[in-house]
Design a protein around this motif. Sequence first.
Motif, PDB file in Angstrom:
ATOM      1  N   ALA A  36       0.832  -1.203   0.000  1.00 50.48           N
ATOM      2  CA  ALA A  36       0.000   0.000   0.000  1.00 50.48           C
ATOM      3  C   ALA A  36       0.864   1.250   0.000  1.00 50.48           C
ATOM      4  CB  ALA A  36      -0.925  -0.009   1.213  1.00 50.48           C
ATOM      5  N   ALA A  37       1.962   1.226   0.728  1.00 47.49           N
ATOM      6  CA  ALA A  37       2.862   2.381   0.765  1.00 47.49           C
ATOM      7  C   ALA A  37       3.513   2.613  -0.596  1.00 47.49           C
ATOM      8  CB  ALA A  37       3.925   2.179   1.841  1.00 47.49           C
ATOM      9  N   MET A  38       3.864   1.540  -1.294  1.00 44.25           N
ATOM     10  CA  MET A  38       4.463   1.685  -2.623  1.00 44.25           C
ATOM     11  C   MET A  38       3.442   2.175  -3.642  1.00 44.25           C
ATOM     12  SD  MET A  38       7.170  -1.367  -3.181  1.00 44.25           S
ATOM     13  CE  MET A  38       6.547  -2.656  -2.147  1.00 44.25           C
ATOM     14  N   PHE A  39       2.233   1.660  -3.552  1.00 46.31           N
ATOM     15  CA  PHE A  39       1.196   2.034  -4.508  1.00 46.31           C
ATOM     16  C   PHE A  39       0.798   3.492  -4.338  1.00 46.31           C
ATOM     17  CE2 PHE A  39      -3.336   2.353  -5.648  1.00 46.31           C
ATOM     18  CZ  PHE A  39      -3.241   2.047  -6.987  1.00 46.31           C
ATOM     19  N   LYS A  43       4.871   8.510   2.215  1.00 44.14           N
ATOM     20  CA  LYS A  43       6.097   8.433   2.998  1.00 44.14           C
ATOM     21  C   LYS A  43       5.837   8.010   4.440  1.00 44.14           C
ATOM     22  CE  LYS A  43       8.305  11.987   0.210  1.00 44.14           C
ATOM     23  NZ  LYS A  43       7.290  11.998  -0.814  1.00 44.14           N
ATOM     24  N   SER A  44       4.788   8.541   5.046  1.00 43.59           N
ATOM     25  CA  SER A  44       4.511   8.185   6.442  1.00 43.59           C
ATOM     26  C   SER A  44       4.072   6.726   6.566  1.00 43.59           C
ATOM     27  CB  SER A  44       3.446   9.114   7.028  1.00 43.59           C
ATOM     28  OG  SER A  44       2.257   9.021   6.279  1.00 43.59           O
ATOM     29  N   LEU A  45       3.346   6.234   5.587  1.00 47.52           N
ATOM     30  CA  LEU A  45       2.939   4.827   5.610  1.00 47.52           C
ATOM     31  C   LEU A  45       4.142   3.907   5.420  1.00 47.52           C
ATOM     32  CD1 LEU A  45       0.350   3.180   5.886  1.00 47.52           C
ATOM     33  CD2 LEU A  45       0.164   3.205   3.418  1.00 47.52           C
ATOM     34  N   SER A  80      10.035  -3.362   3.450  1.00 45.75           N
ATOM     35  CA  SER A  80       9.704  -2.016   3.926  1.00 45.75           C
ATOM     36  C   SER A  80      10.744  -1.004   3.446  1.00 45.75           C
ATOM     37  CB  SER A  80       9.594  -1.997   5.442  1.00 45.75           C
ATOM     38  OG  SER A  80      10.851  -2.222   6.033  1.00 45.75           O
ATOM     39  N   LEU A  81      12.004  -1.407   3.329  1.00 45.15           N
ATOM     40  CA  LEU A  81      13.025  -0.515   2.776  1.00 45.15           C
ATOM     41  C   LEU A  81      12.758  -0.220   1.303  1.00 45.15           C
ATOM     42  CD1 LEU A  81      16.266  -1.886   4.448  1.00 45.15           C
ATOM     43  CD2 LEU A  81      14.993   0.180   5.024  1.00 45.15           C
ATOM     44  N   VAL A  82      12.264  -1.207   0.575  1.00 50.97           N
ATOM     45  CA  VAL A  82      11.871  -0.973  -0.815  1.00 50.97           C
ATOM     46  C   VAL A  82      10.703   0.004  -0.871  1.00 50.97           C
ATOM     47  CG1 VAL A  82      10.884  -2.082  -2.853  1.00 50.97           C
ATOM     48  CG2 VAL A  82      12.773  -3.167  -1.650  1.00 50.97           C
ATOM     49  N   ALA A  83       9.783  -0.091   0.075  1.00 48.97           N
ATOM     50  CA  ALA A  83       8.655   0.851   0.120  1.00 48.97           C
ATOM     51  C   ALA A  83       9.135   2.266   0.409  1.00 48.97           C
ATOM     52  CB  ALA A  83       7.648   0.408   1.178  1.00 48.97           C
ATOM     53  N   ILE A  84      10.124   2.419   1.283  1.00 49.26           N
ATOM     54  CA  ILE A  84      10.668   3.751   1.578  1.00 49.26           C
ATOM     55  C   ILE A  84      11.366   4.321   0.349  1.00 49.26           C
ATOM     56  CG2 ILE A  84      12.420   4.966   2.922  1.00 49.26           C
ATOM     57  CD1 ILE A  84      11.701   3.156   5.261  1.00 49.26           C
ATOM     58  N   ASP A  90      10.490   9.999  -6.215  1.00 46.59           N
ATOM     59  CA  ASP A  90      10.218  11.226  -6.960  1.00 46.59           C
ATOM     60  C   ASP A  90      11.230  12.326  -6.644  1.00 46.59           C
ATOM     61  OD1 ASP A  90       9.306  11.510  -4.407  1.00 46.59           O
ATOM     62  OD2 ASP A  90       7.495  12.620  -4.944  1.00 46.59           O
ATOM     63  N   LEU A  91      11.970  12.205  -5.561  1.00 48.68           N
ATOM     64  CA  LEU A  91      13.035  13.166  -5.283  1.00 48.68           C
ATOM     65  C   LEU A  91      14.246  12.926  -6.176  1.00 48.68           C
ATOM     66  CD1 LEU A  91      12.920  13.313  -1.399  1.00 48.68           C
ATOM     67  CD2 LEU A  91      12.020  14.966  -3.025  1.00 48.68           C
TER      68      LEU A  91
END
Length: 109
Positions: A36-39, A43-45, A80-84, A90-91
């Motif tokens: 869900a965080a990747m989709f 950032k907070s998720l 979770s590191l991949v999600a971060i 985008d930066l």
Amino acid sequence: MAKDVIRPQNVHKYIHVPVAPKNAAANFVSQNLPLAAMFLKNKSLSWACAFFAVQSYLNEPYIKDPSDDSQPAIFRIIFSLVAIVTAYLDLLFPSMNTPVAALTQPNSS
């Protein structure tokens, strides 16, 4: 009279049987929260799922059930590191899309 109240056939020894841990909901959330965080690129998720992954990694020796076939906690940390990284992508690669308002306004020159 007190001997009549306690009868040997009514006395049973208590045998404690611990309840099996039910980690199905926690496993479902911890596996799908990074998705869900990747989709959503939230950032907070993504930081929340990293926190939950580290917490599950630290608690794994204490609460791991031998019959539990969920993914190991180290995979949750990697996921979770991949999600971060996905949330902050985008930066590194900013989008070059032109805003819609700039396309619809007539040129003032």
